[in-house]
Design an enzyme around this catalytic site. Structure first.
Site: not given
Length: 800
Positions: A150, A196, A380
């Site tokens: 990520d 994220h 996600s």
């Protein structure tokens, strides 16, 4: 190359001789042919998530070199909530998705367990998958490494402190500042500048620290792998830094997967989507082949783009292959809300619907890049939740690989929506509680219990420590479910215990009636009859107990009894066999005179399976000796077995040394007993090796108190000191095939403690024809079982 996945900005793209663009959202180009950096809202997706794009690259001298391939077919764009990450960086509530038109499933109830804390309830994915089942059993993912590919991680974040692998890293990237510029290498630090990566990692393994939220596997190890690409929009063609972009570099996916496997990660979480061809696609397939051959697991998120097939033509197809050769080591994650509704618009898993699990990932709280709690919505956050669940199973069954664990998660999911596999929910809601439990036909569990009961169907007497001693060796076996997982099946109910040795009402010596205690002369002989056993003996036997006592000479007495209790004097100095057999009844005779005494008794138990003979002798000095023989049929010191075990019986010889003394004016008696038992018979199921050795002791005193007699003492009934057998024991049972595996091994039947009984009693003759008595006793380590206690008391009033 098209990559959708990280968050609020897009980044760099691709060097090639042929560039094909598939653009979503709005963009604008300059008159010079360059694509300007565009950072503005480009609408919302069907879930109401804001999508912000940053388009860079195009036909200018500013190109990002990702592969030196001759031809790379590539498309560039990063949509905001890629692969699912609807990140609300401001921390506000994400818009609630519109419920689907499918039948409403039953919401997951709030768990009632030790794990049911405020932190637990705040963690949407954790509650939805019922992970409390694992936590209540100490399963937290400890020792399992989860790789999160990520935007990186903040190494000082408290939620991951002490659990971030030292192998966490970012990767080198080749870039060129212009078409004719030399290639150069850039590498960004591990820090998460986007948020994220922190959010997805927190869903997988944020700590259980009683604050904020927790991850599914709160003690797993995090291998953070950063693949954020460069931002080439305003890079100087000659010098200066190349800033980090907001989106992923697709060319780093394959190296990151390969690196994760090499560094020991069991499960890999990848929350992005897109497509790439040429050498990049080939490298991704090669990396996933390594996941397969290493039997690891990769979890990917379904796209958030409405109606987009997240498999066909996407990275997922590169990884799994058009031939689906790698599908058994791949899972898709798709989101539902806390009411288990799917969003009204979403991407689909396409051909991999049967490899897709639903997870609560709408309007959930995660840890942001600065450590604050942020509310997010997106697919996600489904992938890392599934990765955490896989880590829980891997911790408990380390022998299982990615193929088996993914199969377990799929097979135990709770079906949602239309019955069967569908594009909204895949196979259904991930359920950790079900996944942890043995999976096999119901009838196979009954068969396994029956097989185990055949080995544990014993009645253990207290001499051996009751059921606990046999339970140490044959109280259970390993059973294997359809996935080869091992469970311990116990059969404590199959082993029974006979008595603890503490017998209320039979411990204190009765008050002798006056006609037995009157002064006797040589010419004075008195006869009398008295019952010495409970009323049920009168009902069970046609002949009532009776006793005859007379004085053949001055200072001498003879007592003869029939249908009377044998081998069981009152008080704590009573028979050491009181916990072995039912009270024997038979005949007795005793003579005493001038300080000497002798006696003999013989009788059998009510069930006829045991007989006892005893002879005693005492001298004026107070020392005495007792010799007893117990013969049992089908039992060994009270232990009995089902037919087929082969123990025909046993013969026990007991020798006791007794002493009576006055201590500070109080008459005290003591007894020490040693016993040896020879066992007759045996079989392959169970055979004693050598004799059984046992010991017992007792000390008691008596003193006048309140016009009566008080008794007090300490005793321990017979306890086995040595007892070894060779037994056929169950080892394992295959719940699917019904195959039972056994072994023959040595078992020590010696108990783990010694029972100690404390007793106090008082008795008094009220009149020539009546008496009263009461007593209380307490057993420590009752039945020779460590920590067990037993208390008994009684009171009797006799009126003639």
């Amino acid at each position: 190359m098209y990559v959708q996945g990280f968050g609020l900005k897009t980044s760099a793209l691709v060097l090639s001789r042929v560039l094909n663009f598939r653009l979503t959202g709005r963009h604008r180009a300059s008159a010079t042919g360059r694509c300007r950096r565009l950072e503005e809202p480009i609408g919302t997706d069907a879930n109401g998530d804001s999508r912000v794009g940053e388009l860079i690259g195009c036909r200018s001298r500013r190109l990002a070199i990702i592969r030196n391939s001759a031809v790379v077919s590539a498309t560039i764009l990063l949509a905001a909530c890629g692969g699912g990450g609807g990140v609300n960086s401001a921390g506000g509530a994400a818009p609630a998705p519109t419920p689907s038109a499918t039948p409403t499933p039953v919401p997951t109830p709030t768990p009632t367990s030790a794990a049911d804390t405020a932190e637990y309830r705040a963690s949407g994915a954790v509650v939805g998958m019922k992970a409390a089942y694992a936590y209540d059993r100490g399963i937290t993912g400890k020792g399992v490494t989860i790789a999160v590919i990520d935007t990186g991680i903040n190494v000082d974040e408290a939620e991951f402190k002490g659990r971030i692998s030292a192998d966490s890293t970012s990767f080198d990237q080749k870039i060129a500042r212009c078409a004719t510029c030399d290639a150069e290498i850039v590498r960004y630090d591990l820090k998460d500048n986007n948020g994220h990566g922190s959010g997805t990692a927190s869903v997988a393994l944020a700590a259980r620290d009683a604050k904020g939220v927790q991850g599914v596997a709160p003690e797993a190890t995090l291998l953070a792998l950063k693949i954020a690409g460069p931002d080439m929009s305003n890079v100087s063609p000659t010098s200066g830094p190349v800033p980090e972009g907001g989106g992923p570099n697709s060319a780093l996916i394959a190296p990151a997967i390969t690196y994760a496997v090499e560094k020991g990660a069991f499960v890999i979480s990848l929350s992005l989507n897109g497509f790439a061809g040429g050498q990049i696609a080939a490298d991704q397939r090669k990396a996933m082949d390594l996941v397969r051959t290493s039997d690891r697991l990769l979890v990917n998120s379904v796209s958030n783009d409405v109606g987009l097939d997240s498999f066909a033509g996407q990275i997922a197809e590169n990884l799994v292959g058009t031939d689906l050769a790698n599908k058994d080591w791949f899972l898709f994650g798709i989101r539902v809300d806390r009411n288990l509704h799917a969003p009204s618009g979403n991407g689909t898993p396409g051909a991999l619907a049967d490899r897709t699990l639903a997870v609560v990932a709408s309007s959930i709280d995660v840890v942001g890049k600065d450590g604050s709690i942020t509310t997010v919505t997106g697919n996600s956050f489904a992938a890392p939740a599934i990765a955490g669940a896989a880590a829980l199973l891997k911790q408990y069954w380390p022998q299982l690989g990615g193929k088996t664990i993914s199969r377990i998660l799929l097979d135990t999911a709770t079906d949602l929506g239309t019955p069967g596999v569908d594009q909204l929910y895949g196979v259904g809601l991930l359920d950790v509680g079900q996944a942890m439990q043995a999976q096999a036909p119901a009838a196979s569990f009954v068969a396994a219990q029956t097989a185990l009961a055949n080995f544990s169907s014993l009645t253990m007497s207290a001499l051996f420590g009751g059921a606990s001693v046999i339970g140490r060796s044959v109280g259970g076996m390993t059973v294997f479910d359809r996935y080869g997982r091992d469970y311990r099946m116990t059969a404590a109910t199959g082993v029974r215990t006979r008595g603890t040795g503490l017998l209320a009402g039979g411990m204190l010596a009765p008050v002798d009636p006056p006609w037995l205690t009157s002064a006797s002369t040589i010419t004075d002989a008195r006869l009398g009859f008295t019952s010495t056993v409970p009323d049920y003996w009168r009902q069970a036997r046609p002949n009532r107990p009776s006793m005859v006592a007379f004085s053949p000479a001055l200072g001498q007495s003879v007592t003869l009894g029939a249908n009377v209790v044998v081998g069981g004097s009152g008080g704590v100095a009573g028979s050491p066999l009181r916990a072995v057999v039912a009270t024997p009844v038979g005949m007795s005779s005793a003579w005493s005179g001038d300080g000497w005494s002798a006696g003999f008794s013989a009788g059998s138990s009510r069930d006829g399976r045991a007989s006892l003979r005893s002879a005693s002798f005492a001298m004026p000095s107070g020392f005495g000796f007792e010799l007893s023989e117990l013969a049992e049929r089908g039992r060994v010191l009270g232990m009995s077995q089902d037919v087929g075990v082969g123990q025909r019986g046993a013969r026990t010889t007991m020798a006791s040394l007794t002493v009576r003394r006055m201590v500070v004016g109080i008459p005290v008696s003591a007894r020490v007993t040693a016993a040896t038992t020879r066992v007759d018979g045996g079989s392959d199921t169970m055979r004693f090796t050598g004799p059984v050795i046992g010991t017992a002791f007792a000390v008691e005193g008596a003193h006048g108190l309140f016009g009566g007699t008080a008794t007090f003492g300490l005793s321990s009934p017979l306890r086995v000191e040595r007892a070894r057998v060779m037994m056929l024991m169950p080892v394992s049972y295959d719940l699917v095939s019904g195959t039972l595996t056994t072994r023959t091994g040595a078992v020590d039947l010696t108990p783990d403690a010694r029972e100690l009984d404390l007793e106090f009693g008082w008795s008094r003759a009220l009149s020539p024809n009546s008496s009263v008595r009461f007593g209380v006793a307490h057993a420590f380590d009752a039945g020779h079982v460590a920590g067990a206690v037993d208390t008994a008391g009684f009171a009797t009033l006799t009126i003639r």
